[in-house]
Structures are given as structure tokens and as C-alpha cells.
Design a protein around this motif. Structure first.
Motif, PDB file in Angstrom:
ATOM      1  N   PRO A  95       0.883  -1.262  -0.066  1.00 29.55           N
ATOM      2  CA  PRO A  95      -0.035   0.126   0.106  1.00 29.55           C
ATOM      3  C   PRO A  95       0.887   1.142  -0.105  1.00 29.55           C
ATOM      4  O   PRO A  95       1.438   1.645   1.069  1.00 29.55           O
ATOM      5  N   ALA A  96       0.960   1.787  -1.173  1.00 34.87           N
ATOM      6  CA  ALA A  96       2.077   2.850  -1.220  1.00 34.87           C
ATOM      7  C   ALA A  96       1.799   4.087  -0.298  1.00 34.87           C
ATOM      8  O   ALA A  96       0.666   4.525  -0.072  1.00 34.87           O
ATOM      9  N   GLY A  97       2.873   4.533   0.301  1.00 38.18           N
ATOM     10  CA  GLY A  97       2.806   5.716   1.252  1.00 38.18           C
ATOM     11  C   GLY A  97       2.493   5.359   2.659  1.00 38.18           C
ATOM     12  O   GLY A  97       2.553   6.303   3.373  1.00 38.18           O
ATOM     13  N   PHE A  98       2.228   4.393   3.036  1.00 39.32           N
ATOM     14  CA  PHE A  98       1.658   3.800   4.521  1.00 39.32           C
ATOM     15  C   PHE A  98       2.964   3.704   5.123  1.00 39.32           C
ATOM     16  O   PHE A  98       3.955   3.427   4.666  1.00 39.32           O
ATOM     17  N   ALA A  99       2.778   4.274   6.404  1.00 38.61           N
ATOM     18  CA  ALA A  99       3.767   4.599   7.440  1.00 38.61           C
ATOM     19  C   ALA A  99       4.096   3.057   8.040  1.00 38.61           C
ATOM     20  O   ALA A  99       3.371   1.950   8.087  1.00 38.61           O
ATOM     21  N   ILE A 100       5.227   2.652   8.526  1.00 41.55           N
ATOM     22  CA  ILE A 100       5.677   1.758   9.387  1.00 41.55           C
ATOM     23  C   ILE A 100       4.694   1.532  10.568  1.00 41.55           C
ATOM     24  O   ILE A 100       4.383   2.500  11.174  1.00 41.55           O
ATOM     25  N   GLY A 101       3.994   0.520  10.710  1.00 43.31           N
ATOM     26  CA  GLY A 101       3.100  -0.011  11.851  1.00 43.31           C
ATOM     27  C   GLY A 101       1.552   0.506  11.266  1.00 43.31           C
ATOM     28  O   GLY A 101       0.830   0.287  12.003  1.00 43.31           O
ATOM     29  N   HIS A 102       1.628   1.036  10.038  1.00 44.55           N
ATOM     30  CA  HIS A 102       0.000   1.173   9.395  1.00 44.55           C
ATOM     31  C   HIS A 102      -0.153   0.236   8.256  1.00 44.55           C
ATOM     32  O   HIS A 102      -0.525   0.603   7.190  1.00 44.55           O
ATOM     33  N   VAL A 103       0.177  -0.954   8.299  1.00 41.51           N
ATOM     34  CA  VAL A 103       0.075  -1.974   7.422  1.00 41.51           C
ATOM     35  C   VAL A 103      -1.177  -2.089   6.672  1.00 41.51           C
ATOM     36  O   VAL A 103      -1.413  -2.044   5.502  1.00 41.51           O
ATOM     37  N   LEU A 104      -2.275  -1.801   7.447  1.00 43.59           N
ATOM     38  CA  LEU A 104      -3.529  -1.862   6.921  1.00 43.59           C
ATOM     39  C   LEU A 104      -4.389  -0.338   7.014  1.00 43.59           C
ATOM     40  O   LEU A 104      -5.511  -0.063   6.681  1.00 43.59           O
ATOM     41  N   GLY A 105      -3.535   0.541   7.371  1.00 43.99           N
ATOM     42  CA  GLY A 105      -4.231   1.947   7.520  1.00 43.99           C
ATOM     43  C   GLY A 105      -3.740   2.631   9.071  1.00 43.99           C
ATOM     44  O   GLY A 105      -3.521   1.690   9.804  1.00 43.99           O
ATOM     45  N   ARG A 106      -4.325   3.634   9.122  1.00 44.11           N
ATOM     46  CA  ARG A 106      -4.169   4.450  10.592  1.00 44.11           C
ATOM     47  C   ARG A 106      -5.667   3.666  11.111  1.00 44.11           C
ATOM     48  O   ARG A 106      -6.470   3.158  10.735  1.00 44.11           O
ATOM     49  N   PRO A 107      -5.354   3.733  12.770  1.00 45.31           N
ATOM     50  CA  PRO A 107      -6.521   3.334  13.507  1.00 45.31           C
ATOM     51  C   PRO A 107      -7.634   3.806  13.079  1.00 45.31           C
ATOM     52  O   PRO A 107      -7.985   5.296  12.644  1.00 45.31           O
ATOM     53  N   PHE A 108      -8.735   3.374  13.363  1.00 48.67           N
ATOM     54  CA  PHE A 108     -10.144   3.849  12.770  1.00 48.67           C
ATOM     55  C   PHE A 108     -10.436   4.130  11.548  1.00 48.67           C
ATOM     56  O   PHE A 108     -11.308   4.812  10.880  1.00 48.67           O
ATOM     57  N   GLN A 109      -9.459   3.831  10.586  1.00 49.11           N
ATOM     58  CA  GLN A 109      -9.654   3.818   9.111  1.00 49.11           C
ATOM     59  C   GLN A 109     -10.202   2.729   8.574  1.00 49.11           C
ATOM     60  O   GLN A 109      -9.772   1.875   7.748  1.00 49.11           O
ATOM     61  N   ASP A 110     -11.372   2.105   9.279  1.00 52.70           N
ATOM     62  CA  ASP A 110     -12.178   0.845   8.686  1.00 52.70           C
ATOM     63  C   ASP A 110     -12.406   0.543   7.107  1.00 52.70           C
ATOM     64  O   ASP A 110     -12.089  -0.312   6.881  1.00 52.70           O
ATOM     65  N   ASP A 111     -12.666   1.798   6.524  1.00 56.37           N
ATOM     66  CA  ASP A 111     -12.719   1.646   5.038  1.00 56.37           C
ATOM     67  C   ASP A 111     -11.450   1.358   4.247  1.00 56.37           C
ATOM     68  O   ASP A 111     -11.609   0.440   3.516  1.00 56.37           O
ATOM     69  N   VAL A 112     -10.295   2.035   4.683  1.00 55.30           N
ATOM     70  CA  VAL A 112      -8.798   1.979   4.232  1.00 55.30           C
ATOM     71  C   VAL A 112      -8.793   0.502   4.581  1.00 55.30           C
ATOM     72  O   VAL A 112      -8.193  -0.264   3.666  1.00 55.30           O
ATOM     73  N   GLN A 113      -8.632   0.096   5.495  1.00 54.81           N
ATOM     74  CA  GLN A 113      -8.369  -1.383   6.273  1.00 54.81           C
ATOM     75  C   GLN A 113      -9.187  -2.321   5.614  1.00 54.81           C
ATOM     76  O   GLN A 113      -8.491  -3.310   5.218  1.00 54.81           O
ATOM     77  N   ARG A 114     -10.446  -2.386   5.328  1.00 61.05           N
ATOM     78  CA  ARG A 114     -11.072  -3.353   4.409  1.00 61.05           C
ATOM     79  C   ARG A 114     -10.590  -3.167   3.093  1.00 61.05           C
ATOM     80  O   ARG A 114     -10.331  -4.520   2.564  1.00 61.05           O
ATOM     81  N   ALA A 115     -10.393  -2.244   2.493  1.00 56.94           N
ATOM     82  CA  ALA A 115      -9.915  -2.225   1.036  1.00 56.94           C
ATOM     83  C   ALA A 115      -8.483  -2.827   1.033  1.00 56.94           C
ATOM     84  O   ALA A 115      -8.303  -3.594   0.067  1.00 56.94           O
ATOM     85  N   VAL A 116      -7.659  -2.524   1.988  1.00 62.02           N
ATOM     86  CA  VAL A 116      -6.198  -3.186   1.717  1.00 62.02           C
ATOM     87  C   VAL A 116      -6.307  -4.710   1.914  1.00 62.02           C
ATOM     88  O   VAL A 116      -5.900  -5.385   1.305  1.00 62.02           O
ATOM     89  N   LEU A 117      -7.215  -5.022   2.924  1.00 66.58           N
ATOM     90  CA  LEU A 117      -7.399  -6.666   3.170  1.00 66.58           C
ATOM     91  C   LEU A 117      -8.081  -7.219   2.169  1.00 66.58           C
ATOM     92  O   LEU A 117      -7.736  -8.521   1.671  1.00 66.58           O
ATOM     93  N   ARG A 118      -9.007  -6.647   1.554  1.00 61.41           N
ATOM     94  CA  ARG A 118      -9.676  -7.188   0.258  1.00 61.41           C
ATOM     95  C   ARG A 118      -8.769  -7.416  -0.966  1.00 61.41           C
ATOM     96  O   ARG A 118      -8.691  -8.366  -1.570  1.00 61.41           O
ATOM     97  N   ASP A 119      -8.092  -6.380  -1.291  1.00 60.16           N
ATOM     98  CA  ASP A 119      -6.865  -6.378  -2.279  1.00 60.16           C
ATOM     99  C   ASP A 119      -5.902  -7.370  -2.002  1.00 60.16           C
ATOM    100  O   ASP A 119      -5.658  -8.079  -2.865  1.00 60.16           O
ATOM    101  N   ALA A 120      -5.336  -7.514  -0.642  1.00 59.38           N
ATOM    102  CA  ALA A 120      -4.759  -8.633  -0.655  1.00 59.38           C
ATOM    103  C   ALA A 120      -5.207 -10.120  -0.803  1.00 59.38           C
ATOM    104  O   ALA A 120      -4.470 -11.208  -1.131  1.00 59.38           O
ATOM    105  N   LEU A 121      -6.368 -10.239  -0.277  1.00 64.42           N
ATOM    106  CA  LEU A 121      -7.230 -11.540  -0.441  1.00 64.42           C
ATOM    107  C   LEU A 121      -7.494 -11.715  -1.951  1.00 64.42           C
ATOM    108  O   LEU A 121      -7.200 -12.821  -2.367  1.00 64.42           O
ATOM    109  N   GLU A 122      -7.615 -10.645  -2.936  1.00 68.74           N
ATOM    110  CA  GLU A 122      -7.830 -10.967  -4.150  1.00 68.74           C
ATOM    111  C   GLU A 122      -6.552 -11.446  -4.846  1.00 68.74           C
ATOM    112  O   GLU A 122      -6.630 -12.135  -5.765  1.00 68.74           O
ATOM    113  N   LEU A 123      -5.245 -11.281  -4.280  1.00 67.77           N
ATOM    114  CA  LEU A 123      -4.100 -11.545  -4.923  1.00 67.77           C
ATOM    115  C   LEU A 123      -4.092 -13.201  -4.547  1.00 67.77           C
ATOM    116  O   LEU A 123      -3.400 -13.870  -5.546  1.00 67.77           O
TER     117      LEU A 123
END
Length: 76
Positions: free
Chosen positions: A23-51
Motif C-alpha cells: 500500500p504505497a505511502g503507508f507508514a511503518i506500523g500502518h500496514v492496513l491503514g491508520r487506527p479507525f480507518q475501517d474503510d481503508v483497512q477493509r480495502a487493503v485486506l480485500r486487495d490482499a485476498l484478491e491476490l
């Protein structure tokens, strides 16, 4: 099947994961996004599962952009 989600694609490439999502530009410790960014976290997880279902050359690191992550950047 294995999918790695990485914020350090250079280091991950050395390990040679079967497939990885960067996930381009994500900071270390934010592999799925920032805390409480539910939509971003779901999108990253969905994209990973698609792979998992996508035939890729082993070691391929797929880069994705998540504008909502940058849009909620904390003040500097």
C-alpha cells in the motif's frame, strides 16, 4: 497460498515472498491503514485476498494507492 502486506517493498523483495501487496505511502506500523480507518483497512485486506486468486510471478510485489489514507494524514 501466501500474501504479504508490506510497507517496505525493498526489504520484502529480498525475502522473495510468493506475492505481496504494497500500500504505497503507508507508514511503518500502518500496514492496513491508520487506527479507525475501517474503510481503508477493509480495502487493503480485500486487495490482499484478491491476490490469492491472481496468478502472479513468484516474488511479485503489487503496489496499490489508497487516497483515503493520505487524505486523513495527521497534522505535521
Amino acid at each position: 497460498p501466501t500474501v504479504l502486506i508490506t510497507v517496505s517493498p525493498e526489504a520484502s523483495a529480498q525475502a522473495g515472498p510468493p506475492r505481496a501487496l504494497y500500500p504505497a505511502g503507508f507508514a511503518i506500523g500502518h500496514v492496513l491503514g491508520r487506527p479507525f480507518q475501517d474503510d481503508v483497512q477493509r480495502a487493503v485486506l480485500r486487495d490482499a485476498l484478491e491476490l490469492l486468486g491472481t496468478p502472479l510471478e513468484p516474488g511479485t510485489i503489487t503496489e496499490r494507492d489508497y487516497p483515503a489514507y493520505r487524505a486523513s494524514s495527521p497534522p505535521a
